[in-house]
Scaffold this active site. Structure first.
Site: not given
Lengths: 97, 489
Positions: B88, B163, B187
Site C-alpha cells: 500500500k 482504503s 480498510s
C-alpha cells in the site's frame, strides 16, 4: 448546529484555507455527521473510565542521540521543498522594524 | 512449466520455486505481464517498481544455493523467498515514492524502510509496486485517491472497497501473490470482502507501524491480503513482532500468553464456539443476500463441528459513533505534520503562516480536510468532554462487552460489510452513508482485537466476506477456523 464562524475558527486552527463554497458544503456535512455521533450523548457512562486498548503499556528508552549517516541526512534534507546548505529554508518570521 | 497464477498460493509457489519448476524471475515476470495487461482498467497499482526483476534474480541465487544443499532438509528457505507482493502506498520503501495517494506527497521519496518492509526484504519477498488507496487511508472505496479510483476486478463499474482497494484488487486480479494493507476501521477487511480475498487485521500491537503513515494511532494496524488463510498466516508470521521503533508493539509470546490466560469456563473441549450478536444484524442497512450468505456460513461451521451461540454485545451499536470521534481526533493530530516545510508539497503564500494555509489547501483532498476539521472540533475546549472523553469511555465499555463475551465463546462472527461492492459514485455525496460501510469492521479497531475477512459467497459475480474476531493475541483461532471454513487443512 455549527456556525460559519465556528467552522472558520476550526479552519484557522488547522491551517486550512476554505472557499465560501467549501464552507457551505462542510456545514451541511458536519451537521449530518454530528447528528449521527451525537447519539453517543444518550449513553450512560462513567466519565472517569479510562480509554485503553489491548495489552498496551508505557515504553521508555534512554534519552540519547542516535547518529544518522551522512547519506541519510542528505536524503532527509533533500525532501525539504527549500534548503540552504545543511539547513531547511523558511520565510523570515520576525519583521525587521 | 506454465505458471497458473489464478490458482497459485504462497505455499504452492514456494514448493514450485524450491522444486525448480519455475524461477522467481519467471514468476515476477508473469505478474508484471498481468499488471501491464490489466492495470490500465483496474488501477490497482500507482507505480510498478523497475527493480523487481533485479530483486527476483537475487532471490533465485539464494534459492539455487538452498537447492544445492539438499542434505539439510530443515533449510527450505523462507516461505516468502522470491514471492512477489504489492504494498500500500502509505508504507515506506527507502528511495521510492510513498504518496498515500495524496497530492501533498506526490514527489515524496521515503528516506527509510518501514519495519514491515525490512522484515519482508529479509525474507526475500519481491516488491512489485505500490498500490492505490483512499488518500491517507481515509475512505471505504478508494474513490478518495488523488490518482483515480481503483475498480473492482469482478465488475469494473464498482469500487474495490477501501482504503486498501489497490492492494485487494492487485491480489484479486492475479497482479500479486499477496499485498500489505493498513486497517484503521476496516480498510483491509472491507476491500478483501469486496474483492473475494482474505484480509487480516492483526491484534493492536502485533505488527510494527514504524514507517507507515499514521492515521488514527490508537486504531491503525498493518496486515496482509492474500488468497488463502494459510497465506495470511505465513505473511503475518513474517511481519509480526516487537519493534523498538513502535512503542505499542507487544512481544508475540506475551500476546499469545494473554490470549490463553483468559478464562473460558466449561469449554475446554475440542468443539470451538462461535458467538453471533444477532441483535446487531437486523438493521435496514444490511443487504439481504449478505445476511443469507452469512447464515449459510454459520451452517457450514455447524456441519464442521462448531457450536453457534447467540451473544449480547450491549454497546456494539455505538462503536461506529465512537470511531467517528476518536479517529478524526487522531487524524487532526497526525495530519499536522504536513506543513510544506520539511517534506512534500510547498505552495507559496503571502508569509510563513500563509504558506501553511496555501500548501494544505492545495495538497489535501476533501475527505482529509473534513476529518481534520471534525477532529479539531471534537478536541476543542468546551467539546472535549462531550465528545472525545465520552467516546473513550464508551470505547472501554465496548471492549469490556467483548472480553465478557469471550469468556463463553472463542470467536465472534458477523458479515464483513453490510453490502457487496457498490457502484462507483454511489456514496460519494453522503459521508454518513459511506461511514456506515465500516459498521461491522470498526469494532475490532475500537477493541484492538484481531479480525479476519474470508470469502463466504457471492451475489451474482460480487464476492461477500465473513468476518471473524478473536481475543487479543489469538490470531491462531482466526487461522484455525478460517482454514476449516475454506477446507485448507
Amino acid at each position: 448546529m455549527i456556525t460559519v464562524k465556528e467552522l472558520e475558527h476550526l479552519a484557522t486552527l488547522s491551517r486550512i484555507k476554505l472557499s465560501e463554497e467549501d464552507k457551505k458544503s462542510l456545514i451541511k456535512e458536519f451537521d449530518s455527521i454530528l447528528a449521527y455521533v451525537d447519539q453517543l450523548k444518550k449513553v450512560p457512562v462513567k466519565m472517569d473510565a479510562e480509554g485503553r486498548v489491548g495489552a498496551v503499556k508505557n515504553v521508555m528508552r534512554p534519552d540519547v542521540v542516535e547518529s544518522v549517516s551522512p547519506e541519510d541526512r542528505e536524503r532527509l534534507l533533500d525532501e525539504a521543498p527549500d534548503r540552504e546548505g545543511d539547513f531547511i529554508a523558511v520565510k523570515k518570521i520576525i519583521a525587521q522594524d | 512449466m506454465k505458471i497458473d497464477l489464478h490458482n497459485l498460493t504462497i505455499k504452492k509457489a514456494h514448493d514450485h520455486l524450491m522444486a525448480g519448476d519455475f524461477t522467481s524471475v519467471e514468476l515476477t515476470q508473469a505478474y508484471l505481464d498481468v499488471i501491464a495487461k490489466k492495470n490500465k482498467d483496474i488501477n490497482a497499482y500507482l507505480q510498478v517498481f523497475d527493480d523487481a526483476l533485479e530483486a527476483a534474480k537475487k532471490a533465485d541465487v539464494k534459492i539455487a544455493e538452498i537447492r544445492n544443499k539438499k542434505s539439510k532438509i530443515e533449510d527450505q528457505g523462507s516461505m516468502l523467498l522470491g514471492i512477489p507482493c504489492a504494498t500500500k502506498d502509505n508504507i515506506l520503501i527507502k528511495g521510492k515514492i510513498a504518496s498515500s495517494s495524496s497530492k501533498i506527497l506526490e514527489d515524496y521519496h521515503a528516506t527509510y524502510n518501514a519495519t514491515v518492509i525490512s522484515k519482508l526484504e529479509k525474507e526475500g519477498a519481491i516488491f512489485l509496486g505500490r498500490t492505490n488507496m483512499d488518500e491517507f487511508a481515509m475512505g471505504g472505496s478508494t474513490e478518495n485517491s488523488a490518482y483515480g479510483v481503483t475498480k473492482n476486478p469482478f465488475d469494473l463499474k464498482r469500487v474495490a472497497g477501501g482504503s486498501s482497494g489497490g492492494s485487494a484488487a492487485s491480489v484479486a486480479m492475479d497482479g500479486s501473490l499477496f499485498a500489505l494493507g493498513s486497517d484503521t476501521g476496516g480498510s483491509i477487511r472491507q476491500p478483501a470482502s469486496f474483492c473475494g480475498v482474505v484480509g487480516l487485521k492483526p491484534t493492536y500491537g502485533a505488527v510494527s507501524r514504524y514507517g507507515v503513515m499514521a492515521m488514527g494511532s490508537s486504531l491503525d494496524q498493518i496486515g496482509p491480503l492474500t488468497k488463502t488463510v494459510t497465506d495470511a498466516e505465513i505473511v503475518f508470521n513474517a511481519i509480526r513482532g516487537k519493534d523498538i521503533k513502535d512503542g505499542t508493539t507487544v512481544d508475540e509470546h506475551r500476546g499469545q500468553a494473554f490470549a490463553t490466560r483468559l478464562p473460558r469456563p466449561g469449554l475446554l473441549s475440542a468443539k470451538p464456539i462461535i458467538g453471533v450478536p444477532r441483535h446487531f444484524l437486523g438493521g435496514d442497512g444490511i443487504n439481504k443476500d449478505v445476511l443469507k450468505s452469512f447464515e449459510s456460513a454459520l451452517t457450514l461451521f455447524k456441519e464442521k463441528g462448531y457450536e453457534i451461540r447467540d451473544i449480547q454485545l450491549p454497546n456494539i451499536s455505538y462503536a461506529l459513533m465512537v470511531y467517528y470521534i476518536v479517529m478524526p481526533a487522531e487524524v487532526s493530530a497526525n495530519m499536522a505534520r504536513f506543513d510544506g516545510v520539511r517534506f512534500g508539497l510547498h505552495v507559496d503564500g503571502k508569509n510563513g503562516i500563509d504558506d501553511y494555509f496555501e500548501t494544505r489547501r492545495a495538497g489535501l483532498g476533501r475527505e482529509v480536510i473534513r476529518r481534520i476539521l471534525l477532529g479539531t472540533y471534537v478536541l476543542s475546549s468546551g467539546y472535549y468532554d462531550a465528545y472525545y472523553n465520552r467516546a473513550n469511555a464508551v470505547r472501554r465499555m465496548i471492549t469490556d462487552d467483548f472480553l465478557k463475551a469471550f469468556q463463553d465463546v472463542d470467536l465472534v462472527a458477523t458479515p464483513t460489510a453490510p453490502s457487496p461492492a457498490f457502484n462507483i459514485g454511489e456514496k460519494t455525496d453522503d459521508p454518513v452513508a459511506m461511514y456506515l460501510e465500516d459498521i461491522f469492521t470498526v469494532t475490532a479497531n475500537i477493541t484492538g482485537m484481531p479480525a479476519v475477512s474470508i470469502p463466504c459467497g457471492s451475489v451474482g459475480v460480487l464476492p461477500i466476506g465473513l468476518q471473524l474476531t478473536a481475543r487479543h493475541g489469538d490470531e491462531t483461532a482466526l487461522f484455525s477456523a478460517g482454514k476449516d471454513f475454506l477446507n485448507e487443512q
